[in-house]
Design a protein around this motif. Structure first.
Motif, PDB file in Angstrom:
ATOM      1  N   ALA A 228       6.169   6.178   4.199  1.00 33.44           N
ATOM      2  CA  ALA A 228       5.304   5.035   3.747  1.00 33.44           C
ATOM      3  C   ALA A 228       5.850   4.165   2.854  1.00 33.44           C
ATOM      4  O   ALA A 228       5.978   2.989   2.903  1.00 33.44           O
ATOM      5  CB  ALA A 228       3.900   5.406   2.932  1.00 33.44           C
ATOM      6  N   VAL A 241      12.814  11.103   3.483  1.00 35.02           N
ATOM      7  CA  VAL A 241      12.856  12.759   3.632  1.00 35.02           C
ATOM      8  C   VAL A 241      11.591  13.008   4.554  1.00 35.02           C
ATOM      9  O   VAL A 241      10.582  12.643   4.181  1.00 35.02           O
ATOM     10  CB  VAL A 241      12.737  13.142   2.084  1.00 35.02           C
ATOM     11  N   GLN A 263       4.407  15.838   7.401  1.00 35.07           N
ATOM     12  CA  GLN A 263       5.883  15.333   7.795  1.00 35.07           C
ATOM     13  C   GLN A 263       6.563  15.139   6.665  1.00 35.07           C
ATOM     14  O   GLN A 263       7.877  15.232   6.877  1.00 35.07           O
ATOM     15  CB  GLN A 263       5.520  13.823   8.601  1.00 35.07           C
ATOM     16  N   LYS A 279      -1.453  10.939  -9.236  1.00 35.12           N
ATOM     17  CA  LYS A 279      -2.784  10.795 -10.312  1.00 35.12           C
ATOM     18  C   LYS A 279      -3.933  11.264  -9.758  1.00 35.12           C
ATOM     19  O   LYS A 279      -5.124  11.576 -10.237  1.00 35.12           O
ATOM     20  CB  LYS A 279      -3.005   9.383 -10.455  1.00 35.12           C
ATOM     21  N   ALA A 283      -4.208  15.932  -4.097  1.00 36.02           N
ATOM     22  CA  ALA A 283      -3.234  15.601  -3.257  1.00 36.02           C
ATOM     23  C   ALA A 283      -2.481  16.721  -2.785  1.00 36.02           C
ATOM     24  O   ALA A 283      -2.164  17.961  -3.663  1.00 36.02           O
ATOM     25  CB  ALA A 283      -2.229  14.620  -3.879  1.00 36.02           C
ATOM     26  N   GLU A 295      -1.388  12.576 -13.345  1.00 34.48           N
ATOM     27  CA  GLU A 295      -1.138  11.449 -14.179  1.00 34.48           C
ATOM     28  C   GLU A 295      -0.603  10.412 -13.465  1.00 34.48           C
ATOM     29  O   GLU A 295       0.022  10.283 -12.329  1.00 34.48           O
ATOM     30  CB  GLU A 295       0.052  11.811 -15.381  1.00 34.48           C
ATOM     31  N   LEU A 297       1.631   7.826 -12.554  1.00 37.38           N
ATOM     32  CA  LEU A 297       3.186   7.651 -12.576  1.00 37.38           C
ATOM     33  C   LEU A 297       3.870   6.638 -13.528  1.00 37.38           C
ATOM     34  O   LEU A 297       5.012   6.851 -14.186  1.00 37.38           O
ATOM     35  CB  LEU A 297       3.937   7.725 -11.062  1.00 37.38           C
ATOM     36  N   PHE A 298       3.214   5.383 -13.613  1.00 33.48           N
ATOM     37  CA  PHE A 298       3.595   4.300 -14.520  1.00 33.48           C
ATOM     38  C   PHE A 298       3.703   4.818 -15.762  1.00 33.48           C
ATOM     39  O   PHE A 298       4.385   4.293 -16.752  1.00 33.48           O
ATOM     40  CB  PHE A 298       3.021   3.257 -14.064  1.00 33.48           C
TER      41      PHE A 298
ATOM     42  N   TYR B  13      -0.530  14.390  15.678  1.00 34.71           N
ATOM     43  CA  TYR B  13       0.243  14.448  14.544  1.00 34.71           C
ATOM     44  C   TYR B  13      -0.688  14.675  13.198  1.00 34.71           C
ATOM     45  O   TYR B  13      -0.172  15.299  12.215  1.00 34.71           O
ATOM     46  CB  TYR B  13       1.147  13.295  14.183  1.00 34.71           C
TER      47      TYR B  13
HETATM   48  C1  LIG Z   1       5.613  10.765  14.120  1.00 37.56           C
HETATM   49  C2  LIG Z   1       5.619  10.708  12.538  1.00 37.56           C
HETATM   50  C3  LIG Z   1       6.494  10.972  11.725  1.00 37.56           C
HETATM   51  C4  LIG Z   1       6.743  10.929  10.278  1.00 37.56           C
HETATM   52  N1  LIG Z   1       7.714  11.212   9.624  1.00 37.56           N
HETATM   53  C5  LIG Z   1       7.785  11.073   8.168  1.00 37.56           C
HETATM   54  C6  LIG Z   1       8.773  11.560   7.588  1.00 37.56           C
HETATM   55  O1  LIG Z   1       9.851  11.831   8.106  1.00 37.56           O
HETATM   56  N2  LIG Z   1       8.757  11.208   6.156  1.00 37.56           N
HETATM   57  C7  LIG Z   1       7.493  11.019   5.533  1.00 37.56           C
HETATM   58  O2  LIG Z   1       7.705  11.074   4.433  1.00 37.56           O
HETATM   59  N3  LIG Z   1       6.614  10.613   6.307  1.00 37.56           N
HETATM   60  C8  LIG Z   1       6.705  10.772   7.821  1.00 37.56           C
HETATM   61  N4  LIG Z   1       5.378  10.401   8.394  1.00 37.56           N
HETATM   62  C9  LIG Z   1       4.277  10.016   7.637  1.00 37.56           C
HETATM   63  C10 LIG Z   1       3.357  10.764   6.931  1.00 37.56           C
HETATM   64  O3  LIG Z   1       2.396  11.175   7.923  1.00 37.56           O
HETATM   65  C11 LIG Z   1       2.792  10.041   5.734  1.00 37.56           C
HETATM   66  O4  LIG Z   1       1.979   8.905   6.325  1.00 37.56           O
HETATM   67  C12 LIG Z   1       3.609   9.666   4.585  1.00 37.56           C
HETATM   68  O5  LIG Z   1       4.553  10.718   4.138  1.00 37.56           O
HETATM   69  C13 LIG Z   1       2.637   9.144   3.483  1.00 37.56           C
HETATM   70  O6  LIG Z   1       3.606   8.835   2.321  1.00 37.56           O
HETATM   71  P1  LIG Z   1       3.153   8.822   0.839  1.00 37.56           P
HETATM   72  O7  LIG Z   1       2.749  10.130   0.739  1.00 37.56           O
HETATM   73  O8  LIG Z   1       4.018   7.998  -0.200  1.00 37.56           O
HETATM   74  O9  LIG Z   1       1.858   7.816   1.033  1.00 37.56           O
HETATM   75  P2  LIG Z   1       0.221   7.969   0.849  1.00 37.56           P
HETATM   76  O10 LIG Z   1      -0.218   9.253   1.680  1.00 37.56           O
HETATM   77  O11 LIG Z   1      -0.455   6.945   0.822  1.00 37.56           O
HETATM   78  O12 LIG Z   1       0.261   8.739  -0.762  1.00 37.56           O
HETATM   79  C14 LIG Z   1       0.430   7.990  -1.847  1.00 37.56           C
HETATM   80  C15 LIG Z   1       0.244   8.865  -3.095  1.00 37.56           C
HETATM   81  O13 LIG Z   1       0.415   8.300  -4.357  1.00 37.56           O
HETATM   82  C16 LIG Z   1      -0.513   8.563  -5.050  1.00 37.56           C
HETATM   83  N5  LIG Z   1      -0.519   7.275  -6.264  1.00 37.56           N
HETATM   84  C17 LIG Z   1      -0.979   6.177  -5.975  1.00 37.56           C
HETATM   85  N6  LIG Z   1      -0.551   5.421  -7.142  1.00 37.56           N
HETATM   86  C18 LIG Z   1      -0.258   6.257  -7.961  1.00 37.56           C
HETATM   87  C19 LIG Z   1       0.008   6.279  -9.335  1.00 37.56           C
HETATM   88  N7  LIG Z   1       0.071   5.078 -10.096  1.00 37.56           N
HETATM   89  N8  LIG Z   1       0.440   7.421 -10.052  1.00 37.56           N
HETATM   90  C20 LIG Z   1       0.546   8.426  -9.455  1.00 37.56           C
HETATM   91  N9  LIG Z   1       0.160   8.680  -8.249  1.00 37.56           N
HETATM   92  C21 LIG Z   1      -0.210   7.652  -7.492  1.00 37.56           C
HETATM   93  C22 LIG Z   1      -1.613   8.723  -4.505  1.00 37.56           C
HETATM   94  O14 LIG Z   1      -2.672   9.615  -5.251  1.00 37.56           O
HETATM   95  C23 LIG Z   1      -1.390   9.287  -3.034  1.00 37.56           C
HETATM   96  O15 LIG Z   1      -1.166  10.847  -3.072  1.00 37.56           O
HETATM   97  C24 LIG Z   1       5.274  10.632   9.674  1.00 37.56           C
HETATM   98  C25 LIG Z   1       4.412  10.210  10.509  1.00 37.56           C
HETATM   99  C26 LIG Z   1       4.435  10.269  11.659  1.00 37.56           C
HETATM  100  C27 LIG Z   1       3.132   9.882  12.784  1.00 37.56           C
END
Ligand SMILES: Cc1cc2nc3c(=O)[nH]c(=O)nc-3n(C[C@H](O)[C@H](O)[C@H](O)COP(=O)(O)OP(=O)(O)OC[C@H]3O[C@@H](n4cnc5c(N)ncnc54)[C@H](O)[C@@H]3O)c2cc1C
Ligand SMILES: Nc1ncnc2c1ncn2[C@@H]1O[C@H](COP(=O)(O)O)[C@@H](O)[C@H]1O
Lengths: 308, 253
Positions: A228, A241, A263, A279, A283, A295, A297-298, B13
């Protein structure tokens, strides 16, 4: 049994970590030969020479091999490979691109992403983003194996291999290299780093990613990212990763603002110690974390950085 | 030009794979199955090339069980013109190996003569990442794997690839095989009218025998087991506590 490891070399520079771990894995079975195929192999061959259990380094030099286009593995080069019972490559973007092409030409299957070698013909590999481990036996005459390097150690030094220069006709009329865009930074490489700090969507923007990078620099760590974060443009693609990004297993992995999708976990859950800062106490990352902090992160990350 | 897009039916997925207790595999009965996410991206790219007037026809091909029909109907609803189903098994638990898939696809290529094949980079069930490369080898065509940008004209194709160090741009002659990475595009959803229309689009069915391809596997699956689980950790109270833990575990690089 006769084993060949194809060294990962980019334009004359050996990818030492990947290659060394692949040699270490392969040498669980026997001594190995190493194929050193690039534009300028002197330096790489010298580095490979001192690795333990390496018997002969087969050197093939051609400008056409410098950027590792798989089409440059011409018929004559494939003939050389047929002398072996096993061919090993690292499961990096280099190995993933090359090995199945070789397999297609030889009409054989591959065993990719091997995490454990059981016997000469039997291997373990994760499937379904690491949610299952499969044990497979290859019936092919040549076992074509890519190694998940995060599961293996580097090969010890102490060898004194022979270097053999081969003159083999290399051709490629169907593809050509144009350019690489590689970001230079002074940080350790993601796949070999002992400490990694990764940021996710929670980090919010490219500018905010500096928070992650600052903590990483304090720890002498590499920087990683979730998909993301990469998709949103916070971080470059080679920081990703996960199942479809890089697989890492550092001593310490710090996940910041990452939810812990399967993933993502697929790429880091073999890390020795996992720290998560999020936070949201629900999660899923907290289910694999050894130490979690609920907490913002900022608030937390700059404070941690200051106190380290 | 004609574009061929192989689409695989895989466990959705969002669904966590469950390993069967007897070690025989992952439970695929009564779970949600979908098109492999990378194949949606490949198909989307083909549709965009058609919309730009570069491609004339898109053929989606799926290899597996009878139920792969559903995956192909999705492909048709997204925008493929016609579909080919190769029924290579009656058992949903049998995964057809990339080598076999590439042999079957090569046989289809002989019949259909496409100029471009757009594959996914990896099937998210077996995680092999092999079919595109094997297929291009079989055809003696160039390959561009892990594409995040495709720039295509009549005879040439410039592809930007996601590699470990960053991005690499290469030029390949056509015909060619390209495998696509996640950031190439955002696939569209099929609209309701298109889903209805897709029901009338042609879907041809074949068997491996029709293509004279031997489908016996080269890998014998001995066992499928659960990965080792991590011991559960702790939630620390505050930053100071976490700093202690980090200090203890961060041997410097
Ligand atoms: C075919 C396929 C392959 C994929 N391959 C990968 C891969 O190789 N690697 C990968 O990473 N993903 C992969 N994904 C995507 C995966 O499914 C997730 O969508 C992705 O990992 C989500 O990223 P994220 O955790 O950063 O975002 P999110 O799931 O949106 O999580 C964000 C997190 O940040 C927290 N947050 C927000 N604001 C704050 C704050 N101020 N302080 C503290 N915490 C906060 C939230 O509580 C939340 O838990 C793949 C998906 C598909 C369909
Ligand atoms: N059974 C199948 N049917 C159709 N396409 C497939 C099949 N298996 C693999 N492919 C194609 O090959 C790509 C890579 O798969 P794999 O090599 O198995 O990781 C997929 O994204 C599909 O485009």
């Amino acid at each position: 049994m006769k084993i060949l490891v194809i060294a990962e070399i980019h334009n004359g520079t050996l990818a030492e970590d990947q290659t060394s771990k692949t040699i270490c894995a392969a040498s669980e079975l026997s001594t190995v030969d190493v194929l050193c195929a690039s534009s300028n192999c002197d330096q790489a061959a010298k580095q490979l020479q001192s690795i333990e259990k390496v018997d002969t380094i087969k050197v093939i030099e051609s400008e056409l091999l410098s950027e590792n286009l798989a089409e440059s593995y011409s018929a004559d080069l494939i003939e050389l490979l047929k002398e072996y019972t096993h061919i090993f490559v690292p499961s990096s973007s280099f190995g993933k691109n090359l090995l199945p092409r070789i397999a297609g030409i030889l009409d054989m299957m591959i065993v990719s992403d091997v995490s454990k070698i059981i016997e000469t013909d039997t291997f373990e590999r994760p499937i379904y983003a690491g949610n299952a481990i499969q044990r497979v036996q290859s019936k092919d005459k040549i076992k074509l194996v890519s190694i998940r390097t995060s599961n293996f150690n580097s090969a010890p030094s102490g060898g004194n291999a022979k270097i053999e220069k081969l003159s083999i006709n290399i051709q490629n009329k169907i593809s050509s290299w144009l350019e690489n865009k590689v970001q230079d930074n002074d940080r350790p490489e993601l796949t070999s780093a002992k400490v990694i700090v990764s940021g996710g969507r929670g980090v919010g923007s490219k500018e905010n990613f500096a928070v992650i990078e600052k903590l990483a620099d304090k720890l002498g760590a590499a920087v990683g990212a979730s998909r993301a974060a990469v998709d949103s443009g916070f971080a470059p693609n080679d920081w990703q990763v996960g199942q479809t990004g890089k697989v890492v297993a550092p001593e310490l992995y710090v996940a910041v603002g990452i939810s812990g999708a399967i993933q993502h976990l697929a790429g880091m859950k073999d890390s020795k110690v996992i720290v998560a800062i999020n936070k949201d106490e629900e999660a899923p990352i907290f289910q694999v974390a050894d130490f979690g902090l609920v907490e913002d992160l900022f608030k937390a990350v700059p404070e941690i950085e200051k106190k380290l | 030009m004609k574009i061929l897009v192989p689409v695989k039916r895989v466990l959705d997925y969002n669904v966590k794979a469950k390993v069967k207790a007897d070690g025989s595999g992952v439970d695929l009965a009564n779970v949600k199955m979908s098109m492999n996410p990378f194949d949606e991206i490949a198909l989307e790219e083909a549709i965009r090339l058609k919309e730009k007037g570069v491609a004339e026809e898109i053929i989606a091909v799926s290899i597996g069980v009878q139920q792969n029909q559903e995956t192909l109907r999705t492909a048709l609803a997204m925008g493929a013109d016609r579909a080919i189903l190769i029924v290579a098994s009656t058992d949903v638990n049998v995964d057809i190996e990339p080598l076999t898939v590439s042999n079957l696809l090569a046989a289809i290529v002989k019949k259909e003569d496409p100029k471009l094949i757009l594959c996914g980079k990896q099937a998210i069930d077996n995680d092999f990442n092999a079919t595109a490369q094997m297929l291009s080898a079989k055809l003696d065509w160039p390959q561009a794997t892990f594409a995040s940008e495709i720039d295509l004209d009549k005879d040439n194709c410039k592809v930007t690839r996601e590699i470990d160090g960053g991005l690499q741009t290469i030029k390949i002659n056509l015909p060619a095989v390209v495998s696509v990475d996640l950031r190439l595009n955002e696939p569209r959803y099929a609209s309701l009218p298109n889903i209805m229309k897709a029901k009338r689009k042609p879907l041809e069915e074949m068997k491996p025998e029709d293509l004279a391809v031997d489908i016996s596997p080269r890998l014998k699956i001995l066992e499928t087991k659960e990965p080792e689980t991590r011991a559960s950790g702790i939630i620390v109270e505050n930053v100071d506590e976490l700093v202690e833990k980090i200090k203890k575990n961060a041997g410097r690089n």
